[in-house]
Design an enzyme around this catalytic site. Structure first.
Site, PDB file in Angstrom:
ATOM      1  N   ASP A 100      -6.492   0.268  -2.312  1.00 21.42           N
ATOM      2  CA  ASP A 100      -7.689   0.013  -3.123  1.00 21.42           C
ATOM      3  C   ASP A 100      -8.978   0.478  -2.449  1.00 21.42           C
ATOM      4  O   ASP A 100     -10.050  -0.100  -2.654  1.00 21.42           O
ATOM      5  CB  ASP A 100      -7.801  -1.480  -3.473  1.00 21.42           C
ATOM      6  CG  ASP A 100      -6.580  -1.971  -4.219  1.00 21.42           C
ATOM      7  OD1 ASP A 100      -6.006  -1.173  -4.974  1.00 21.42           O
ATOM      8  OD2 ASP A 100      -6.201  -3.141  -4.034  1.00 21.42           O
ATOM      9  N   LYS A 120      -9.454   5.561  -3.944  1.00 23.49           N
ATOM     10  CA  LYS A 120      -8.816   6.889  -3.976  1.00 23.49           C
ATOM     11  C   LYS A 120      -9.003   7.567  -5.334  1.00 23.49           C
ATOM     12  O   LYS A 120      -9.329   8.752  -5.415  1.00 23.49           O
ATOM     13  CB  LYS A 120      -7.310   6.755  -3.653  1.00 23.49           C
ATOM     14  CG  LYS A 120      -7.046   6.179  -2.274  1.00 23.49           C
ATOM     15  CD  LYS A 120      -5.572   5.919  -2.034  1.00 23.49           C
ATOM     16  CE  LYS A 120      -5.000   4.761  -2.806  1.00 23.49           C
ATOM     17  NZ  LYS A 120      -5.493   3.426  -2.411  1.00 23.49           N
ATOM     18  N   GLY A 163      -3.102   1.104  -8.666  1.00 18.29           N
ATOM     19  CA  GLY A 163      -4.094   1.021  -9.741  1.00 18.29           C
ATOM     20  C   GLY A 163      -5.310   1.789  -9.264  1.00 18.29           C
ATOM     21  O   GLY A 163      -5.996   1.354  -8.339  1.00 18.29           O
ATOM     22  N   HIS A 164      -5.532   2.965  -9.814  1.00 19.41           N
ATOM     23  CA  HIS A 164      -6.624   3.849  -9.357  1.00 19.41           C
ATOM     24  C   HIS A 164      -7.695   3.905 -10.443  1.00 19.41           C
ATOM     25  O   HIS A 164      -7.449   4.381 -11.543  1.00 19.41           O
ATOM     26  CB  HIS A 164      -6.073   5.252  -9.046  1.00 19.41           C
ATOM     27  CG  HIS A 164      -5.126   5.252  -7.872  1.00 19.41           C
ATOM     28  ND1 HIS A 164      -4.557   6.385  -7.357  1.00 19.41           N
ATOM     29  CD2 HIS A 164      -4.675   4.231  -7.094  1.00 19.41           C
ATOM     30  CE1 HIS A 164      -3.784   6.058  -6.326  1.00 19.41           C
ATOM     31  NE2 HIS A 164      -3.832   4.762  -6.153  1.00 19.41           N
ATOM     32  N   GLN A 185      -1.472   3.306  -2.421  1.00 19.15           N
ATOM     33  CA  GLN A 185      -1.498   2.270  -1.383  1.00 19.15           C
ATOM     34  C   GLN A 185      -2.350   2.739  -0.200  1.00 19.15           C
ATOM     35  O   GLN A 185      -3.307   3.458  -0.403  1.00 19.15           O
ATOM     36  CB  GLN A 185      -0.067   1.874  -0.945  1.00 19.15           C
ATOM     37  CG  GLN A 185       0.727   1.143  -2.035  1.00 19.15           C
ATOM     38  CD  GLN A 185       1.315   2.038  -3.102  1.00 19.15           C
ATOM     39  OE1 GLN A 185       2.038   2.961  -2.797  1.00 19.15           O
ATOM     40  NE2 GLN A 185       1.020   1.782  -4.361  1.00 19.15           N
TER      41      GLN A 185
HETATM   42  P1  GDP Z   1      -7.750   2.878  -5.384  1.00 16.42           P
HETATM   43  O1  GDP Z   1      -6.502   2.102  -5.648  1.00 16.42           O
HETATM   44  O2  GDP Z   1      -7.870   3.325  -3.975  1.00 16.42           O
HETATM   45  O3  GDP Z   1      -7.960   4.012  -6.352  1.00 16.42           O
HETATM   46  O4  GDP Z   1      -8.959   1.864  -5.616  1.00 16.42           O
HETATM   47  P2  GDP Z   1      -9.093   0.809  -6.837  1.00 16.42           P
HETATM   48  O5  GDP Z   1      -9.486   1.546  -8.048  1.00 16.42           O
HETATM   49  O6  GDP Z   1      -7.916  -0.082  -6.907  1.00 16.42           O
HETATM   50  O7  GDP Z   1     -10.264  -0.106  -6.286  1.00 16.42           O
HETATM   51  C1  GDP Z   1     -11.504   0.389  -5.975  1.00 16.42           C
HETATM   52  C2  GDP Z   1     -12.530  -0.379  -6.823  1.00 16.42           C
HETATM   53  O8  GDP Z   1     -13.810  -0.154  -6.311  1.00 16.42           O
HETATM   54  C3  GDP Z   1     -12.574   0.080  -8.273  1.00 16.42           C
HETATM   55  O9  GDP Z   1     -12.913  -1.027  -9.082  1.00 16.42           O
HETATM   56  C4  GDP Z   1     -13.682   1.118  -8.262  1.00 16.42           C
HETATM   57  O10 GDP Z   1     -14.314   1.250  -9.540  1.00 16.42           O
HETATM   58  C5  GDP Z   1     -14.631   0.511  -7.278  1.00 16.42           C
HETATM   59  N1  GDP Z   1     -15.425   1.454  -6.479  1.00 16.42           N
HETATM   60  C6  GDP Z   1     -15.093   2.687  -6.006  1.00 16.42           C
HETATM   61  N2  GDP Z   1     -16.071   3.178  -5.225  1.00 16.42           N
HETATM   62  C7  GDP Z   1     -17.046   2.254  -5.206  1.00 16.42           C
HETATM   63  C8  GDP Z   1     -18.307   2.169  -4.541  1.00 16.42           C
HETATM   64  O11 GDP Z   1     -18.732   3.044  -3.793  1.00 16.42           O
HETATM   65  N3  GDP Z   1     -19.044   1.033  -4.763  1.00 16.42           N
HETATM   66  C9  GDP Z   1     -18.630   0.013  -5.566  1.00 16.42           C
HETATM   67  N4  GDP Z   1     -19.398  -1.056  -5.713  1.00 16.42           N
HETATM   68  N5  GDP Z   1     -17.429   0.063  -6.198  1.00 16.42           N
HETATM   69  C10 GDP Z   1     -16.644   1.167  -6.010  1.00 16.42           C
HETATM   70  P1  IMO Z   2      -3.371   1.337  -4.686  1.00 20.15           P
HETATM   71  O1  IMO Z   2      -2.717   2.686  -4.838  1.00 20.15           O
HETATM   72  C1  IMO Z   2      -3.300  -2.568  -2.793  1.00 20.15           C
HETATM   73  C2  IMO Z   2       0.624  -4.329  -1.963  1.00 20.15           C
HETATM   74  C3  IMO Z   2       1.045  -5.555  -2.755  1.00 20.15           C
HETATM   75  C4  IMO Z   2       1.929  -6.237  -1.736  1.00 20.15           C
HETATM   76  C5  IMO Z   2       2.642  -5.050  -1.060  1.00 20.15           C
HETATM   77  C6  IMO Z   2       3.990  -4.720  -1.651  1.00 20.15           C
HETATM   78  O2  IMO Z   2      -4.049   0.874  -5.916  1.00 20.15           O
HETATM   79  O3  IMO Z   2      -4.224   1.290  -3.470  1.00 20.15           O
HETATM   80  P2  IMO Z   2       4.873  -3.640  -3.916  1.00 20.15           P
HETATM   81  O4  IMO Z   2       4.499  -3.888  -5.336  1.00 20.15           O
HETATM   82  O5  IMO Z   2       4.616  -2.257  -3.459  1.00 20.15           O
HETATM   83  O6  IMO Z   2       6.239  -4.113  -3.598  1.00 20.15           O
HETATM   84  O7  IMO Z   2       3.892  -4.598  -3.059  1.00 20.15           O
HETATM   85  O8  IMO Z   2       1.767  -3.948  -1.224  1.00 20.15           O
HETATM   86  N1  IMO Z   2       0.237  -3.173  -2.802  1.00 20.15           N
HETATM   87  C7  IMO Z   2      -1.016  -2.742  -2.950  1.00 20.15           C
HETATM   88  N2  IMO Z   2      -2.183  -3.259  -2.488  1.00 20.15           N
HETATM   89  N3  IMO Z   2      -3.313  -1.429  -3.481  1.00 20.15           N
HETATM   90  C8  IMO Z   2      -2.152  -0.874  -3.930  1.00 20.15           C
HETATM   91  O9  IMO Z   2      -2.117   0.344  -4.509  1.00 20.15           O
HETATM   92  C9  IMO Z   2      -0.941  -1.562  -3.710  1.00 20.15           C
HETATM   93  N4  IMO Z   2       0.354  -1.334  -4.015  1.00 20.15           N
HETATM   94  C10 IMO Z   2       1.061  -2.325  -3.446  1.00 20.15           C
HETATM   95  O10 IMO Z   2      -0.070  -6.347  -3.087  1.00 20.15           O
HETATM   96  O11 IMO Z   2       1.160  -6.870  -0.749  1.00 20.15           O
HETATM   97 MG    MG Z   3      -5.909   0.263  -6.447  1.00 20.32          MG
END
Ligand code: GDP
Ligand code: IMO
Ligand code: MG
Length: 422
Positions: free
Chosen positions: A13, A16, A40-41, A224
């Site tokens: 998270d 990415k 979840g991106h 991840q």
């Molecule tokens: P990913 O899994 O690495 O793609 O990241 P996620 O989408 O799960 O989580 C990143 C969260 O931070 C999302 O809700 C984005 O909309 C938000 N986000 C990304 N970059 C920024 C930033 O620079 N500032 C803030 N406040 N939110 C951001």
């Molecule tokens: P993105 O791509 C954050 C965590 C789960 C759990 C462990 C194992 O959005 O960054 P799984 O479902 O793979 O068996 O879970 O890994 N986890 C993540 N945490 N971002 C993710 O993906 C994750 N995918 C799995 O919360 O601790």
């Molecule tokens: Mg994510």
């Protein structure tokens, strides 16, 4: 041409999805190489906020090819949901999204096995996203998996044989009542299989290598983060794939000498969702402040993310394993309201200071912090590096000096436009 890899250096998270979307105009092909719908991106632009799970984050740009590589595990029902919601937004991916025949399928029973396994672990549970990731990869490694290419012949027969094995396990070992849930899942799952058949199913290793030979540029989007890697993460509290740069080689069929830049993403602080050790976690008002301001709730499960200060010991380790050539710092704006910001630069383990990430984290690690002045100004709206407050410049310099890798992008908000290149 070589494949550039973009991956998370923390516990996932990091942002990415946002950065892949921002960088996509520079690439011809965008690929995913591991993980599945546990990811979840999130992308935000033109008043659209969208979360992708299986599909690469390049799909919102014209003229780009997106590839789901062999290292990914696909749940057809989730894939169909994603495709349907993109169609509603006006994005039809049938011509631009390619799927590896060697990618493995997550079966409905894999999800049930994930739930049964977590329930059986009780307090020691991993905190899985319950998407069936662990059981699907277990079958892959155990040579019992079903692949996308299997859809094309005698599929029902192969499916039934797998499901029998799984339901035996669910009843005889886990004593898990699965029948109602299974028939629920199966309907959507088979609809998903029909949807997958409408896409171009390819030998993605040949496809990608031919693109490189033809001079096309390719980026591989990690899911991840390095600290969730099956080999090098905080085992057993990890995911079931190689989330590291090497995972892009095995997950796409690209040789190591064809890897180009490695872009490592980290948040200006740290988060983790699910169980497992987290040395810099803040179980106090500061942690809650980071959660509130950063909106730190899981994009896939909605669970609150655990929050804490930046951990340079873990980051240094990730940079070593991944061979990071450039760093990208996300969510700097979340630190806007601090007089001082703590950064962990060492761990104290059994009275000894170390900068090396240890074999075992549980219980015995004390993070040692250095304190830096906060900027106490809002970064939202800042569009150029020259407008960064001096304290932010200092924060960036401190991190670059400790890690010995340049930070090439700083993100100050969730929107595509809130991205500053240096
Ligand atoms: P990913 O899994 O690495 O793609 O990241 P996620 O989408 O799960 O989580 C990143 C969260 O931070 C999302 O809700 C984005 O909309 C938000 N986000 C990304 N970059 C920024 C930033 O620079 N500032 C803030 N406040 N939110 C951001
Ligand atoms: P993105 O791509 C954050 C965590 C789960 C759990 C462990 C194992 O959005 O960054 P799984 O479902 O793979 O068996 O879970 O890994 N986890 C993540 N945490 N971002 C993710 O993906 C994750 N995918 C799995 O919360 O601790
Ligand atoms: Mg994510």
């Amino acid at each position: 041409m070589k494949v550039d890899v973009l991956l998370g250096l923390q516990w996932g998270d990091e942002g990415k999805g946002k950065v892949v979307d921002v960088l996509t105009p520079r690439y011809d092909v965008i690929t995913r190489f591991q993980g599945g719908p546990n990811a979840g991106h999130t992308l935000e632009f033109n008043n659209i906020k969208h979360v992708l799970h299986t599909i690469p984050s390049g799909i919102f740009r014209d003229d780009k090819i997106n590839v789901i590589g062999n290292g990914v595990v696909i749940d057809p029902s989730i894939f169909k949901k994603e495709i349907d919601s993109l169609l509603k937004l006006g994005f039809d991916l049938k011509k631009t999204l390619f799927i590896s025949k060697k990618a493995h399928l997550i079966l409905p029973t894999h999800r049930l096995l994930d739930a049964a396994s977590e329930a059986a672990k009780g307090d020691a549970k991993i905190g899985s996203t319950l998407k069936g990731i662990g059981p699907a990869y277990r079958d892959k490694i155990g040579r019992d998996g079903l692949r996308v290419g299997d859809i094309l012949s005698n599929f029902e027969e192969k499916y039934k044989a797998r499901v029998k094995q799984h339901t035996d396990l669910l009843t005889k070992y886990y004593h898990f009542d699965y029948e109602a849930a299974l028939s629920d899942y199966e309907k959507a799952w088979f609809e998903g299989i029909e949807m997958i058949k409408q896409f171009q199913l390819i030998d993605s290793e040949f496809f990608i290598n031919k693109q490189l030979e033809a001079g096309k540029s390719v980026i591989a989007e990690g899911a991840q983060g390095t600290m969730l890697d099956i080999d090098f993460g905080s085992y057993p509290f990890v995911t079931s794939s190689n989330t590291i740069t090497a995972g892009a080689c095995t997950g796409l069929g690209v040789a190591p000498n064809n890897i180009g830049k490695v872009l490592g993403i980290f948040k200006a602080y740290c988060t983790r969702v699910g169980s497992g050790p987290f040395p810099t976690e803040l179980n106090d008002a500061t942690g809650q402040h980071l959660r509130d301001v950063g909106n730190e709730y899981g994009s896939t499960t909605g669970r609150p993310r655990r929050c804490g200060w930046l951990d340079l010991v873990a980051l240094k380790y990730a940079i070593m394993i991944d061979g990071v050539t450039e760093l990208i710092m996300m969510k700097a704006d979340v630190l806007d309201d601090f007089d001082s910001i703590q950064v962990c630069t060492k761990y104290k383990i059994n009275g000894q200071l170390t900068e090396e990430f240890p074999y075992e984290l549980e219980g015995q690690v004390e993070p040692i912090y250095e304190s830096l002045p906060g900027w106490n100004k809002t970064l939202t709206g800042v569009t150029k590096e020259v407008d960064f407050p001096a304290e932010l410049k200092n924060y960036i310099k401190f991190i670059e000096t400790k890690l010995n890798v340049p930070i090439s992008i700083v993100s100050v908000g969730p929107n595509r436009s809130q991205t500053i290149e240096r």
